[in-house]
Structure formats: structure tokens, C-alpha cells
Write an enzyme that holds these catalytic residues in place. Structure first.
Site, PDB file in Angstrom:
ATOM      1  N   SER A 101      45.263  37.116  45.715  1.00 54.19           N
ATOM      2  CA  SER A 101      44.659  38.224  44.978  1.00 54.19           C
ATOM      3  C   SER A 101      43.773  37.652  43.887  1.00 54.19           C
ATOM      4  O   SER A 101      43.696  36.445  43.686  1.00 54.19           O
ATOM      5  CB  SER A 101      45.744  39.123  44.376  1.00 54.19           C
ATOM      6  OG  SER A 101      46.352  38.444  43.295  1.00 54.19           O
ATOM      7  N   LYS A 102      43.129  38.560  43.201  1.00 56.28           N
ATOM      8  CA  LYS A 102      42.191  38.254  42.129  1.00 56.28           C
ATOM      9  C   LYS A 102      42.746  37.224  41.137  1.00 56.28           C
ATOM     10  O   LYS A 102      42.018  36.396  40.614  1.00 56.28           O
ATOM     11  CB  LYS A 102      41.886  39.588  41.433  1.00 56.28           C
ATOM     12  CG  LYS A 102      40.592  39.652  40.688  1.00 56.28           C
ATOM     13  CD  LYS A 102      39.368  39.941  41.540  1.00 56.28           C
ATOM     14  CE  LYS A 102      38.132  39.690  40.680  1.00 56.28           C
ATOM     15  NZ  LYS A 102      37.033  39.064  41.302  1.00 56.28           N
TER      16      LYS A 102
END
Ligand code: GLU
Length: 331
Positions: A251-252
Site C-alpha cells: 500500500s501507499k
């Protein structure tokens, strides 16, 4: 002749996982002197994001993943946008209906909601209860005469197992009756992913389907479609999911996930391609720094790992440094 494809849905800018799929397919084609196709799977108009197709092509161009057939370049197996192939999907759906491999389902959204609610209250597995599949002919005729909208569903086998060989995972087997009677054609006349994807892979002569692991649960449905249509199946290879170094799904917070963000930050395309290809794949020796050509020479589906691949931004930074130090002072 090896024919492989990257088949993105234009729902956003490609992220690292999408690009890895594109890369593996590109390398596979190059390794065998085959063709690499790009096919835009734009059958879900509600999820389409304006500008996504451009971002997809731009990402591929930046990384140097030249496609042999697809948008811009055309080819003998076009169109390469699924929204331009609707007549084909309809004719195949007709064929499936005629042979009894698929059926019309007239259930309304309200009925489907009630069905789910009933299943929930009774602790039953949720899914379509196949009621239209077993309705009497007169009942179906009456619904058709009413002009009720319908979807076309795949009639899954009700017993036995569906087995297929995955080139990465080995034999995969599921109990047929646990698989939903998948919608193939929606009330708006658009196919779902499953129908369009299988029809196109067949029509476009795809020999190897290399894609992310998130699609492996769809493959049994595809296998049933291939069998129902009497079509030869491609080789399936599902690449592992990508995790961060902490073991959580990528994820980010592990770094940028949008491929073009790396370009915007000054990373070199060759470093990014090299780094992404090594997430879940290895050339079988100690080499790490490899150009697209070198990776294409070494590529083999057998060396895609079944265990999750790790995205480690520190490694990308290190690799980018190697490539930068190789540049001439002017560059
Ligand atoms: N359209 C699907 C996607 O966006 C393609 C999956 C496949 O390769 O079968 O990833």
C-alpha cells in the site's frame, strides 16, 4: 508462437502490481520471439476513469514495454478495446444458451437482495441460488413475454471438481458446486470480465495467461467456459501477491504504488523495470542488475515464485543508484 497479453481495465493509473504483470508478459513474448498484446478491458463503464487508458499506455512506453498489437499500433486481432467487440460476446453468449451451458436469469435486484438476506439469516453460504436455472419452461416464457430484463449466467457443474494446472501454483482444484453461476452478460448488454476475457483470449490466440494472483479464484469459471465452448485452454500462470517488507499487503505506506510517480520523482525507467521484475521472479542466478534484454533472455514462467513477492523501496533506491552511476556525466 507465443502470444501473451496485458489486459488492464481502465480504472486508474497502473500500479506496481499491474506493471509487473505487463512486464512478465512482455518478457515472455520477447524470450520466445512471440507477440505481446495490449487489450483494454473496458466493459464496466461505471468503473472507468477518464484518462486511465492514456496513463496505462504512457507507463508502458516509459518503461520501454513496446507492444506488438493493441491501441495505437493495431494488429490482425483487433479491435483491442473490448467495448468495440460487443457483437462477438453476444454471439458467444447465444451459443452458450443454445447448448444449455448458460441460462437466462430474470431475477430482479429486489429478489437478489431478499435471497442474500435469507441466506444471511439462515447462516447459509451467500450466492445465487440458481432458481432461474430450474424454473419451468412456461414460467420462463411468461417472464420473457413480460419483457423483463435478464442476465445470462453460466451453468456451473453441480458436482465434481474443477481442476486446472497453474504453471506457478501447480494443480488447483475446487468443488464445482461452491462456485457461483457467474453472470456473463449483464442487463445492459455488456459482458462481464469473465466472458469477455475468455472469448478474447481465445479469439486473439493467447497461449499463456500471466496475471496476478487475485484472479486465480476466477479461473475455475474460465475453465468451465473453455470446456463448454470446446476451446483449448491457454497455460495459466498466476504471479504472487506483492507485500511490503513488513508482510502487509502493498500500500501507499510502503512507497508510491503508481508507476508514473517514480518517473515524476526522477527514478530511471530501466531501474524501475529491473526492480519490479524481480518482485516474485528471479533469473535463477545471482544477477540483480539486468536490462530488459537480459531479463528477456533469462525469462521463464518456472521461476515465478508462488510465495508473496516483496516490494522494498530501499532496494529500488539502491538499484536506481546503480543505474544513475552508469550514466555519462552529461546525462
Ligand atoms: N482486466 C483484468 C485486470 O484489470 C484482467 C485480468 C486478466 O489478466 O485476466 O487486471
Amino acid at each position: 508462437m507465443v502470444r501473451v497479453r496485458y489486459a488492464p481495465s481502465p480504472t486508474g493509473s497502473p500500479h506496481v502490481g499491474n506493471i509487473r504483470t505487463a512486464l512478465f508478459n512482455y518478457l515472455m513474448a520477447r524470450r520466445h520471439g512471440g507477440a505481446f498484446l495490449v487489450r483494454i478491458e473496458d466493459t464496466d463503464k461505471a468503473r472507468e476513469v477518464p484518462g486511465a487508458v492514456e496513463e496505462i499506455l504512457e507507463s508502458l512506453r516509459w518503461l520501454g514495454l513496446q507492444w506488438n498489437e493493441g491501441p495505437d499500433v493495431g494488429g490482425d486481432f483487433g479491435p483491442y478495446f473490448q467495448s468495440e467487440r460487443l457483437t462477438l460476446y453476444h454471439s458467444i453468449a447465444e451459443k452458450l444458451l443454445d447448448s444449455g451451458a448458460a441460462y437466462r436469469c430474470y431475477c430482479t435486484p429486489q429478489e437478489l437482495r431478499e435471497m442474500r438476506e435469507f441466506q444471511r439469516i439462515n447462516n447459509m453460504p451467500t450466492g445465487y441460488d440458481r432458481r432461474c436455472r430450474f424454473r419451468k419452461a412456461e414460467e420462463l416464457e411468461a417472464l420473457a413475454a413480460e419483457g423483463r430484463p435478464f442476465v445470462v449466467r453460466l451453468a456451473m457443474p453441480l458436482e465434481g471438481e474443477i481442476r486446472f494446472e497453474d504453471a506457478v501454483r501447480g494443480v488447483v482444484s475446487v468443488e464445482a458446486k461452491l462456485v457461483d453461476d457467474q453472470v456473463l452478460l449483464k442487463t445492459d448488454g455488456f459482458p462481464t470480465y469473465h466472458l469477455a476475457n475468455v472469448v478474447d483470449d481465445h479469439e486473439q490466440g493467447i497461449t499463456h495467461v500471466i496475471r496476478g494472483d487475485e484472479w486465480i479464484s476466477s479461473t475455475p469459471k474460465h475453465v468451465v467456459l473453455y470446456r463448454s465452448l470446446g476451446w483449448e485452454m491457454p497455460v495459466f500462470a498466476h504471479a504472487p501477491i506483492i507485500k511490503g517488507p513488513d508482510g502487509a499487503k502493498l500500500s501507499k505506506r510502503h512507497g508510491d504504488t503508481r508507476c508514473l510517480d517514480y518517473r515524476d520523482k526522477g527514478y530511471l525507467a530501466a531501474a524501475v523495470a529491473n526492480f519490479i521484475a524481480l518482485i516474485g521472479w528471479s533469473p535463477g542466478d545471482e544477477r540483480e542488475k539486468m536490462s530488459l534484454n537480459e531479463m528477456a533472455e533469462a525469462f521463464s514462467i518456472d521461476r515465478i515464485q508462488p510465495n508473496p513477492g516483496v516490494f522494498d523501496i530501499a532496494k529500488l533506491q539502491w538499484m536506481n543508484g546503480l543505474y544513475i552511476r552508469d550514466l555519462s556525466p552529461d546525462a
